[in-house]
Design an enzyme around this catalytic site. Structure first.
Site, PDB file in Angstrom:
ATOM      1  N   GLY A  12     -20.831  15.708  21.751  1.00  0.00           N
ATOM      2  CA  GLY A  12     -21.511  16.845  21.152  1.00  0.00           C
ATOM      3  C   GLY A  12     -22.241  17.749  22.119  1.00  0.00           C
ATOM      4  O   GLY A  12     -23.245  18.377  21.761  1.00  0.00           O
ATOM      5  N   ASN A 108     -12.531  27.338  16.959  1.00  0.00           N
ATOM      6  CA  ASN A 108     -12.348  26.126  17.756  1.00  0.00           C
ATOM      7  C   ASN A 108     -12.615  26.457  19.222  1.00  0.00           C
ATOM      8  O   ASN A 108     -12.306  27.557  19.683  1.00  0.00           O
ATOM      9  CB  ASN A 108     -10.894  25.644  17.606  1.00  0.00           C
ATOM     10  CG  ASN A 108     -10.608  24.383  18.403  1.00  0.00           C
ATOM     11  OD1 ASN A 108     -11.365  23.415  18.353  1.00  0.00           O
ATOM     12  ND2 ASN A 108      -9.512  24.390  19.147  1.00  0.00           N
ATOM     13  N   HIS A 110     -11.466  25.306  22.921  1.00  0.00           N
ATOM     14  CA  HIS A 110     -10.414  24.536  23.594  1.00  0.00           C
ATOM     15  C   HIS A 110     -10.632  24.642  25.110  1.00  0.00           C
ATOM     16  O   HIS A 110     -10.854  25.745  25.629  1.00  0.00           O
ATOM     17  CB  HIS A 110      -9.030  25.074  23.215  1.00  0.00           C
ATOM     18  CG  HIS A 110      -7.928  24.262  23.826  1.00  0.00           C
ATOM     19  ND1 HIS A 110      -7.535  23.047  23.304  1.00  0.00           N
ATOM     20  CD2 HIS A 110      -7.182  24.458  24.942  1.00  0.00           C
ATOM     21  CE1 HIS A 110      -6.583  22.546  24.069  1.00  0.00           C
ATOM     22  NE2 HIS A 110      -6.351  23.368  25.070  1.00  0.00           N
ATOM     23  N   ASP A 147      -5.753  28.906  12.882  1.00  0.00           N
ATOM     24  CA  ASP A 147      -4.744  29.209  11.861  1.00  0.00           C
ATOM     25  C   ASP A 147      -3.925  27.950  11.599  1.00  0.00           C
ATOM     26  O   ASP A 147      -4.336  26.860  11.995  1.00  0.00           O
ATOM     27  CB  ASP A 147      -3.892  30.423  12.265  1.00  0.00           C
ATOM     28  CG  ASP A 147      -2.990  30.118  13.446  1.00  0.00           C
ATOM     29  OD1 ASP A 147      -2.940  28.953  13.887  1.00  0.00           O
ATOM     30  OD2 ASP A 147      -2.321  31.061  13.927  1.00  0.00           O
ATOM     31  N   GLU A 148      -2.781  28.091  10.963  1.00  0.00           N
ATOM     32  CA  GLU A 148      -2.062  26.876  10.541  1.00  0.00           C
ATOM     33  C   GLU A 148      -1.282  26.205  11.672  1.00  0.00           C
ATOM     34  O   GLU A 148      -0.711  25.142  11.477  1.00  0.00           O
ATOM     35  CB  GLU A 148      -1.163  27.209   9.335  1.00  0.00           C
ATOM     36  CG  GLU A 148      -2.015  27.539   8.111  1.00  0.00           C
ATOM     37  CD  GLU A 148      -1.228  27.746   6.834  1.00  0.00           C
ATOM     38  OE1 GLU A 148      -0.107  27.228   6.728  1.00  0.00           O
ATOM     39  OE2 GLU A 148      -1.749  28.464   5.946  1.00  0.00           O
ATOM     40  N   VAL A 150      -1.183  24.820  15.930  1.00  0.00           N
ATOM     41  CA  VAL A 150      -2.095  24.072  16.808  1.00  0.00           C
ATOM     42  C   VAL A 150      -2.497  24.964  17.981  1.00  0.00           C
ATOM     43  O   VAL A 150      -1.647  25.359  18.781  1.00  0.00           O
ATOM     44  CB  VAL A 150      -1.414  22.779  17.333  1.00  0.00           C
ATOM     45  CG1 VAL A 150      -2.383  21.995  18.219  1.00  0.00           C
ATOM     46  CG2 VAL A 150      -0.942  21.922  16.183  1.00  0.00           C
TER      47      VAL A 150
HETATM   48  C1  GAR Z   1     -14.741  19.646  24.734  1.00  0.00           C
HETATM   49  O1  GAR Z   1     -14.327  19.737  26.073  1.00  0.00           O
HETATM   50  C2  GAR Z   1     -13.840  20.482  23.847  1.00  0.00           C
HETATM   51  O2  GAR Z   1     -13.401  21.651  24.453  1.00  0.00           O
HETATM   52  C3  GAR Z   1     -12.708  19.511  23.623  1.00  0.00           C
HETATM   53  O3  GAR Z   1     -13.351  18.275  23.413  1.00  0.00           O
HETATM   54  C4  GAR Z   1     -14.551  18.227  24.191  1.00  0.00           C
HETATM   55  C5  GAR Z   1     -15.697  17.789  23.306  1.00  0.00           C
HETATM   56  O4  GAR Z   1     -16.871  17.599  24.043  1.00  0.00           O
HETATM   57  N1  GAR Z   1     -11.898  19.933  22.514  1.00  0.00           N
HETATM   58  C6  GAR Z   1     -10.560  19.828  22.504  1.00  0.00           C
HETATM   59  O5  GAR Z   1      -9.914  19.316  23.396  1.00  0.00           O
HETATM   60  C7  GAR Z   1      -9.887  20.389  21.249  1.00  0.00           C
HETATM   61  N2  GAR Z   1      -8.475  20.488  21.439  1.00  0.00           N
HETATM   62  P1  GAR Z   1     -18.321  17.591  23.351  1.00  0.00           P
HETATM   63  O6  GAR Z   1     -18.279  16.568  22.207  1.00  0.00           O
HETATM   64  O7  GAR Z   1     -19.252  17.132  24.442  1.00  0.00           O
HETATM   65  O8  GAR Z   1     -18.637  18.984  22.854  1.00  0.00           O
END
Ligand code: GAR
Length: 200
Positions: A12, A108, A110, A147-148, A150
């Site tokens: 988080g 989101n 990424h 969106d729908e 990935v």
């Molecule tokens: C982050 O690096 C985020 O970008 C990634 O998970 C991590 C969560 O870290 N998300 C993805 O890979 C989504 N495809 P956090 O819990 O410390 O925020």
């Protein structure tokens, strides 16, 4: 006030960046109503409780099938009358019904410059492993509408980060978080909350 729900799976740190942005005034006219994790041990839930925000776990393991899990997740989100849902490291596929019920209201973060190192199988450290394996010299992070597909929705913000000699997936992940994710996710939320990005 923009009413936000945040979905998380792990530590988080992006959730923390949103709390910090709200506390410092960098994110204006927005408040987090609820944080939901699919994983009961997620430290993100502690961060939410520390901020006096509802922190819930809805785990697929508690349900007989995926459909029932999705129904429970949607029902809980609906209770909060949310304007925006933020996927902040939520590593579970979200149901199509949720995307249809919240059109252009789900974003989101990424950890790459989409369209590189995204799509099925690219999440968390795997993204950085892919970047290092390919030998890119620049990577970064992207905030996009969901969106729908990935990682295929409209891009809101991106920020580039340098790959350094000797980087490991972990050192690169940390730099991408510090220099990009924790900057552009709060910024995107502030822009949405203040009408600088139209929600369609
Ligand atoms: C982050 O690096 C985020 O970008 C990634 O998970 C991590 C969560 O870290 N998300 C993805 O890979 C989504 N495809 P956090 O819990 O410390 O925020």
């Amino acid at each position: 006030m923009l009413r936000i729900g945040v979905l998380v799976s792990g530590g988080g740190t992006n959730l923390q960046a949103i709390f910090d942005g709200i506390d410092s005034g960098a994110i204006r006219r927005a408040e987090i109503q609820v944080v939901i994790s699919n994983n009961v041990g997620a430290y993100a839930l502690e961060r939410a409780r520390g901020h006096g925000v509802d922190a819930l776990c809805i785990s697929p393991k508690e349900f007989a099938n995926r459909e029932l899990f999705y129904q429970a997740l949607l029902a809980k989100l609906d209770e909060y009358s949310l304007d925006l849902i933020v996927l902040a490291g939520f590593l579970v596929t979200i149901p199509v019904e949720m995307i249809r019920r919240y059109p252009n209201r789900i974003i989101n973060i990424h950890p790459s410059l989409i369209p590189s190192f995204c799509g099925v199988g690219y999440y968390g450290l795997k993204v950085h492993e892919g970047a290092l394996k390919r030998g890119v010299k620049v990577t970064g992070a992207t905030v996009h509408f969901v969106d729908e597909g990935v990682d295929s929705g409209p891009i809101l913000l991106q920020k580039a980060v340098e790959v350094k000699p000797g980087d490991t997936p972990k050192t690169l992940q940390q730099r991408v978080m510090e220099e990009a994710e924790w900057v552009i996710l709060p910024k995107a939320i502030d822009m949405i909350a203040n009408g600088e990005i139209l929600l369609g």
